[in-house]
Motif scaffolding. Structure first.
Motif, PDB file in Angstrom:
ATOM      1  N   ALA A   1     -12.845 -66.557  17.256  1.00 42.10           N
ATOM      2  CA  ALA A   1     -12.603 -67.786  16.508  1.00 42.10           C
ATOM      3  C   ALA A   1     -13.894 -68.459  16.072  1.00 42.10           C
ATOM      4  O   ALA A   1     -13.926 -69.162  15.057  1.00 42.10           O
ATOM      5  CB  ALA A   1     -11.758 -68.756  17.340  1.00 42.10           C
ATOM      6  N   VAL A   2     -14.973 -68.244  16.808  1.00 45.35           N
ATOM      7  CA  VAL A   2     -16.262 -68.841  16.445  1.00 45.35           C
ATOM      8  C   VAL A   2     -16.771 -68.233  15.146  1.00 45.35           C
ATOM      9  O   VAL A   2     -17.242 -68.932  14.253  1.00 45.35           O
ATOM     10  CB  VAL A   2     -17.288 -68.634  17.581  1.00 45.35           C
ATOM     11  CG1 VAL A   2     -18.650 -69.157  17.143  1.00 45.35           C
ATOM     12  CG2 VAL A   2     -16.818 -69.334  18.845  1.00 45.35           C
ATOM     13  N   LYS A   3     -16.643 -66.932  15.024  1.00 47.55           N
ATOM     14  CA  LYS A   3     -17.130 -66.232  13.835  1.00 47.55           C
ATOM     15  C   LYS A   3     -16.169 -66.382  12.664  1.00 47.55           C
ATOM     16  O   LYS A   3     -16.580 -66.669  11.537  1.00 47.55           O
ATOM     17  CB  LYS A   3     -17.325 -64.747  14.153  1.00 47.55           C
ATOM     18  CG  LYS A   3     -17.739 -63.909  12.960  1.00 47.55           C
ATOM     19  CD  LYS A   3     -17.841 -62.431  13.353  1.00 47.55           C
ATOM     20  CE  LYS A   3     -18.144 -61.573  12.133  1.00 47.55           C
ATOM     21  NZ  LYS A   3     -18.190 -60.122  12.495  1.00 47.55           N
ATOM     22  N   ASP A   4     -14.874 -66.159  12.897  1.00 51.53           N
ATOM     23  CA  ASP A   4     -13.893 -66.119  11.819  1.00 51.53           C
ATOM     24  C   ASP A   4     -13.249 -67.467  11.533  1.00 51.53           C
ATOM     25  O   ASP A   4     -12.615 -67.647  10.493  1.00 51.53           O
ATOM     26  CB  ASP A   4     -12.786 -65.113  12.154  1.00 51.53           C
ATOM     27  CG  ASP A   4     -13.318 -63.706  12.331  1.00 51.53           C
ATOM     28  OD1 ASP A   4     -14.353 -63.406  11.714  1.00 51.53           O
ATOM     29  OD2 ASP A   4     -12.715 -62.923  13.076  1.00 51.53           O
ATOM     30  N   GLY A   5     -13.390 -68.417  12.470  1.00 53.41           N
ATOM     31  CA  GLY A   5     -12.669 -69.669  12.335  1.00 53.41           C
ATOM     32  C   GLY A   5     -11.262 -69.532  12.886  1.00 53.41           C
ATOM     33  O   GLY A   5     -10.756 -68.430  13.098  1.00 53.41           O
ATOM     34  N   GLU A   6     -10.635 -70.658  13.157  1.00 52.92           N
ATOM     35  CA  GLU A   6      -9.278 -70.640  13.693  1.00 52.92           C
ATOM     36  C   GLU A   6      -8.264 -70.680  12.560  1.00 52.92           C
ATOM     37  O   GLU A   6      -8.496 -71.278  11.513  1.00 52.92           O
ATOM     38  CB  GLU A   6      -9.058 -71.832  14.626  1.00 52.92           C
ATOM     39  CG  GLU A   6      -9.917 -71.788  15.885  1.00 52.92           C
ATOM     40  CD  GLU A   6      -9.658 -72.965  16.809  1.00 52.92           C
ATOM     41  OE1 GLU A   6      -9.042 -73.947  16.358  1.00 52.92           O
ATOM     42  OE2 GLU A   6     -10.079 -72.912  17.975  1.00 52.92           O
ATOM     43  N   LYS A  50      -9.258 -69.350   3.019  1.00 53.29           N
ATOM     44  CA  LYS A  50      -9.892 -68.307   3.815  1.00 53.29           C
ATOM     45  C   LYS A  50      -8.888 -67.186   4.085  1.00 53.29           C
ATOM     46  O   LYS A  50      -7.677 -67.419   4.131  1.00 53.29           O
ATOM     47  CB  LYS A  50     -10.407 -68.871   5.144  1.00 53.29           C
ATOM     48  CG  LYS A  50     -11.547 -69.862   5.012  1.00 53.29           C
ATOM     49  CD  LYS A  50     -12.072 -70.280   6.378  1.00 53.29           C
ATOM     50  CE  LYS A  50     -12.670 -69.110   7.131  1.00 53.29           C
ATOM     51  NZ  LYS A  50     -13.242 -69.517   8.442  1.00 53.29           N
ATOM     52  N   ALA A  51      -9.421 -65.992   4.260  1.00 49.74           N
ATOM     53  CA  ALA A  51      -8.581 -64.828   4.533  1.00 49.74           C
ATOM     54  C   ALA A  51      -8.670 -64.477   6.016  1.00 49.74           C
ATOM     55  O   ALA A  51      -9.767 -64.393   6.582  1.00 49.74           O
ATOM     56  CB  ALA A  51      -9.033 -63.643   3.681  1.00 49.74           C
ATOM     57  N   PHE A  52      -7.506 -64.285   6.638  1.00 42.03           N
ATOM     58  CA  PHE A  52      -7.446 -63.946   8.063  1.00 42.03           C
ATOM     59  C   PHE A  52      -6.713 -62.611   8.209  1.00 42.03           C
ATOM     60  O   PHE A  52      -5.496 -62.534   8.044  1.00 42.03           O
ATOM     61  CB  PHE A  52      -6.720 -65.038   8.855  1.00 42.03           C
ATOM     62  CG  PHE A  52      -7.426 -66.359   8.862  1.00 42.03           C
ATOM     63  CD1 PHE A  52      -8.369 -66.658   9.834  1.00 42.03           C
ATOM     64  CD2 PHE A  52      -7.160 -67.311   7.887  1.00 42.03           C
ATOM     65  CE1 PHE A  52      -9.029 -67.869   9.839  1.00 42.03           C
ATOM     66  CE2 PHE A  52      -7.807 -68.534   7.877  1.00 42.03           C
ATOM     67  CZ  PHE A  52      -8.750 -68.818   8.861  1.00 42.03           C
ATOM     68  N   SER A  53      -7.479 -61.584   8.519  1.00 40.01           N
ATOM     69  CA  SER A  53      -6.903 -60.249   8.658  1.00 40.01           C
ATOM     70  C   SER A  53      -6.099 -60.144   9.949  1.00 40.01           C
ATOM     71  O   SER A  53      -6.483 -60.679  10.990  1.00 40.01           O
ATOM     72  CB  SER A  53      -8.016 -59.207   8.654  1.00 40.01           C
ATOM     73  OG  SER A  53      -7.509 -57.928   8.996  1.00 40.01           O
ATOM     74  N   MET A  54      -4.982 -59.424   9.858  1.00 39.11           N
ATOM     75  CA  MET A  54      -4.162 -59.148  11.035  1.00 39.11           C
ATOM     76  C   MET A  54      -4.506 -57.791  11.641  1.00 39.11           C
ATOM     77  O   MET A  54      -3.790 -57.301  12.517  1.00 39.11           O
ATOM     78  CB  MET A  54      -2.674 -59.167  10.655  1.00 39.11           C
ATOM     79  CG  MET A  54      -2.151 -60.501  10.193  1.00 39.11           C
ATOM     80  SD  MET A  54      -2.050 -61.716  11.531  1.00 39.11           S
ATOM     81  CE  MET A  54      -3.438 -62.780  11.093  1.00 39.11           C
ATOM     82  N   ALA A  55      -5.590 -57.186  11.202  1.00 41.07           N
ATOM     83  CA  ALA A  55      -5.971 -55.864  11.690  1.00 41.07           C
ATOM     84  C   ALA A  55      -6.330 -55.907  13.174  1.00 41.07           C
ATOM     85  O   ALA A  55      -6.638 -56.963  13.729  1.00 41.07           O
ATOM     86  CB  ALA A  55      -7.149 -55.321  10.884  1.00 41.07           C
ATOM     87  N   ARG A  56      -6.300 -54.756  13.797  1.00 41.27           N
ATOM     88  CA  ARG A  56      -6.636 -54.642  15.207  1.00 41.27           C
ATOM     89  C   ARG A  56      -8.058 -55.145  15.463  1.00 41.27           C
ATOM     90  O   ARG A  56      -8.946 -54.942  14.646  1.00 41.27           O
ATOM     91  CB  ARG A  56      -6.491 -53.195  15.675  1.00 41.27           C
ATOM     92  CG  ARG A  56      -5.056 -52.688  15.609  1.00 41.27           C
ATOM     93  CD  ARG A  56      -4.976 -51.188  15.743  1.00 41.27           C
ATOM     94  NE  ARG A  56      -3.656 -50.726  15.339  1.00 41.27           N
ATOM     95  CZ  ARG A  56      -2.655 -50.461  16.173  1.00 41.27           C
ATOM     96  NH1 ARG A  56      -2.837 -50.608  17.478  1.00 41.27           N
ATOM     97  NH2 ARG A  56      -1.480 -50.052  15.724  1.00 41.27           N
ATOM     98  N   LYS A  57      -8.222 -55.783  16.591  1.00 45.51           N
ATOM     99  CA  LYS A  57      -9.485 -56.372  17.037  1.00 45.51           C
ATOM    100  C   LYS A  57      -9.874 -57.625  16.250  1.00 45.51           C
ATOM    101  O   LYS A  57     -10.914 -58.216  16.507  1.00 45.51           O
ATOM    102  CB  LYS A  57     -10.621 -55.346  16.972  1.00 45.51           C
ATOM    103  CG  LYS A  57     -10.406 -54.135  17.880  1.00 45.51           C
ATOM    104  CD  LYS A  57     -11.606 -53.199  17.848  1.00 45.51           C
ATOM    105  CE  LYS A  57     -11.388 -51.999  18.772  1.00 45.51           C
ATOM    106  NZ  LYS A  57     -12.541 -51.073  18.756  1.00 45.51           N
TER     107      LYS A  57
END
Length: 490
Positions: A268-273, A182-189
Motif C-alpha cells: 500500500a505504501v508503493k501502490d497506494g490504498e 489510478k489503476a489497481f491491478s488484481m494480479a498475483r502479488k
C-alpha cells in the motif's frame, strides 16, 4: 478490360481483375449506358468548355493506377452478418452483433499482420449485447490473447467495461480497477490475495458478486437474511445503499476474508490504498450463558459440558473467561480487516439475536411467526393481519414474565430457528413490518436507529459516509457500544 473475348474465368482473376471485369459488364449494361449518355448529354455538356468536354464514366474500382484502384475497390467492399429466415438485409442484425463483426475484423487484421505491436482497445463491448453473448465474447477474447502470431507476438487486448457480467468472466489476474485516476491491478502479488484465493474466487465470484468491482462502497455479508434485510434497514435510517453506490455481496457463510482481500494492496505504501470502504459483517457466534436450554442445545437440568470433555461446537460466554471474549473478537476481526476494509462483528451473538436484544424483539418474533405460516398466508388459509396480531399478543405475554434481556432475546432466537422457519423469509417479513410501521408513523429513522444493533449502524455508516465521519478504529465492544461519531445524527 479491353475485351470480353474470350470470356475470362472469374475464379482465375485477382481482386483487381474482378473489379475490371465488373466494370466491363456494367459498361455493357443498357441501363448504365443510357444513364451515362443522359448524364453527359443533358447535364455535363452544358457545363463544358469548348474543346474541354466533361465526360463521366461509371465504374466500380476507379480509373487511376493499379494500387489506387485496388484500394478504392477494397474500400467499397462491405462485410455484413446474415440471419437465417430474414430477408430484409437492413434488419438482419442489431448494433451488438455488428460490433462483434467489427471486433472480429480487427482481430483478423492483427492476427495476419507481421509487424508492429498487436494491440486491440475495446470500449464498453457490452453495449447492445445479449448477456450470454457477452460471456461468449469475453471467453473468445481471452482465447485470442493467448494465440501467438507468426512473428512470435501475442495480441494484447484491453477492454474497459461497466458490466458485472463481463467482469465475472475475466480472470481475476487480468482485472485492473480504476479509482481516482489510478489503476489497481488484481494480479498475483499485487493484492493481499493468496494463490488459493484466486482458485476459490474463480469458482465463486459470479455475476451477482462481480458488481463489487464497480461499487463506491461494499458490504460483505455471510447470509441471505442479511442480504435481504440490510438494504431496507439502510434506507429506513436514511442511508439508501443505491443512492450511495454501495454493493451488497452475500458470500454465503464462506470466503469473507477472500473477498475482503481483493480490496487490500500487497504494498500500500508503493501502490497506494484502494480507497473503497468495505464493511464485512459477521456474527460473533458466542451465545449468552442462558441460551443453550432455551434454544434446544441442552435439555432442562443438563449441565453445559466442558469443551475439553465433549465435542460440542457451540460456544457460550463462560467459555471465554477474563479477556477471552475480547481476544476472540479480535481474532475474528483480524481475518478480514486492513487498509479500507473493516470488520463489524455482532455485539452479542448473531444477526437475529442482536436485533431482538437491542430493541426489535417483538418485530423479529412476529416475523418468525409469519415465516412459519408463510405457505398458509400465500394460499389464503391464514390472514397476515390475524397472525401478526396473534404473534404480537404472545410476545407481549412473554415480555411480562420478568425475563432478562438475554433470556427474552434467546426465546425470540429460538422461535426463528425452530420448526423449520426460514431465516430469509423471516427477514423479508421483518423488512415489511418495519416498512409498515414507518408508513403508520409508528417508527422514524432516529427511533429505528436506536433500536438497531450498533455494529449494523456502524457498518452502514462506514460505506455511506465520508471516511472522517465515522469512528472505525477497532471493533465493536462486547456490549455492542461504540462511538458512532457525527453519523448518528445524519
Amino acid at each position: 478490360m479491353k475485351s470480353a473475348n474470350p470470356t475470362p474465368d472469374p475464379n482465375k482473376l485477382s481482386v483487381l481483375g474482378l473489379g475490371d471485369y465488373a466494370n466491363y459488364l456494367l459498361g455493357e449494361n443498357e441501363g448504365i449506358k443510357n444513364t451515362r449518355k443522359k448524364l453527359n448529354t443533358d447535364y455535363l455538356s452544358p457545363l463544358s468548355f469548348s474543346g474541354d468536354p466533361l465526360d463521366a464514366k461509371i465504374s466500380v474500382s476507379g480509373i487511376s493506377d493499379d494500387s489506387t484502384r485496388l484500394r478504392q475497390l477494397l474500400e467499397k467492399l462491405e462485410v455484413s452478418l446474415s440471419a437465417t429466415g430474414l430477408t430484409d438485409e437492413i434488419h438482419r442484425r442489431g448494433l451488438g452483433s455488428n460490433n462483434l463483426l467489427f471486433m472480429a475484423c480487427e482481430l483478423l487484421l492483427l492476427a495476419t499482420e507481421e509487424e508492429g505491436f498487436p494491440l486491440l482497445l475495446i470500449e464498453e463491448p457490452e453495449a447492445h449485447l445479449h448477456p450470454q453473448r457477452q460471456l461468449r465474447l469475453m471467453g473468445f477474447l481471452q482465447d485470442q490473447a493467448n494465440i501467438q502470431r507468426a512473428d512470435g507476438q501475442q495480441i494484447q487486448i484491453i477492454v474497459t467495461t461497466h458490466s458485472p457480467n463481463l467482469a465475472s468472466d475475466i480472470k481475476l489476474d487480468n482485472l485492473v480497477l480504476m479509482r481516482d485516476g489510478k489503476a489497481f491491478s488484481m494480479a498475483r502479488k499485487m493484492t493481499k490475495l493468496e494463490s488459493t484465493d484466486y482458485s476459490f474466487l474463480k469458482r465463486f465470484l459470479d455475476v451477482t458478486k462481480a458488481n463489487l468491482f464497480f461499487a463506491r462502497g461494499v458490504i460483505i455479508v455471510e447470509g441471505d437474511a442479511e442480504n435481504i434485510l440490510l438494504p431496507t434497514l439502510a434506507r429506513l435510517i436514511g442511508r439508501d445503499l443505491r443512492e450511495h453506490g454501495v454493493s451488497l455481496i452475500n458470500v454465503g457463510g464462506v470466503g469473507l476474508r477472500r473477498y475482503a482481500n481483493i480490496f487490500q494492496r500487497a504494498d500500500a505504501v508503493k501502490d497506494g490504498e484502494l480507497k473503497i470502504p468495505v464493511a464485512c459483517i459477521t456474527d460473533v457466534d458466542v451465545m449468552p450463558d442462558c441460551a443453550p436450554w432455551i434454544v434446544g442445545k441442552l435439555k432442562e437440568g443438563e449441565a453445559i459440558p466442558k469443551i475439553s470433555e465433549s465435542t460440542r461446537k457451540w460456544r457460550v460466554k463462560q467459555d471465554f473467561p477474563g479477556d477471552g471474549l475480547a481476544t476472540h473478537r479480535d481474532t475474528i476481526g483480524a481475518k478480514a480487516s486492513g487498509q479500507w476494509v473493516k470488520t463489524f462483528i455482532a455485539g452479542e451473538w448473531t444477526l437475529e439475536y442482536d436485533l431482538a436484544f437491542f430493541g426489535l424483539g417483538e418485530e423479529v418474533w412476529i416475523a418468525a411467526h409469519l415465516a412459519a405460516k408463510d405457505e398458509k398466508i400465500h394460499l389464503g388459509t391464514a390472514s397476515l393481519e390475524t397472525e401478526s396480531a396473534s404473534a404480537g399478543a404472545v410476545y407481549s405475554e412473554l415480555a411480562t414474565k420478568g425475563l432478562s434481556k438475554e433470556e427474552l432475546a434467546s426465546h425470540v432466537y429460538a422461535k426463528i430457528t425452530s420448526n423449520g422457519v426460514s431465516k430469509p423469509i423471516a427477514a423479508q417479513y421483518l423488512a415489511e413490518i418495519l416498512e409498515n410501521r414507518f408508513q403508520k408513523n409508528e417508527l422514524n429513522a432516529k427511533t429505528l436507529r436506536s433500536k438497531l444493533p450498533v455494529y449494523l449502524v456502524q457498518a452502514i455508516a462506514y460505506v455511506t459516509s465520508s471516511f472522517d465521519e465515522v469512528n472505525t478504529s477497532g471493533l465493536v465492544g462486547e456490549d455492542g457500544a461504540k462511538n458512532f461519531g457525527d453519523a448518528t445524527s445524519a
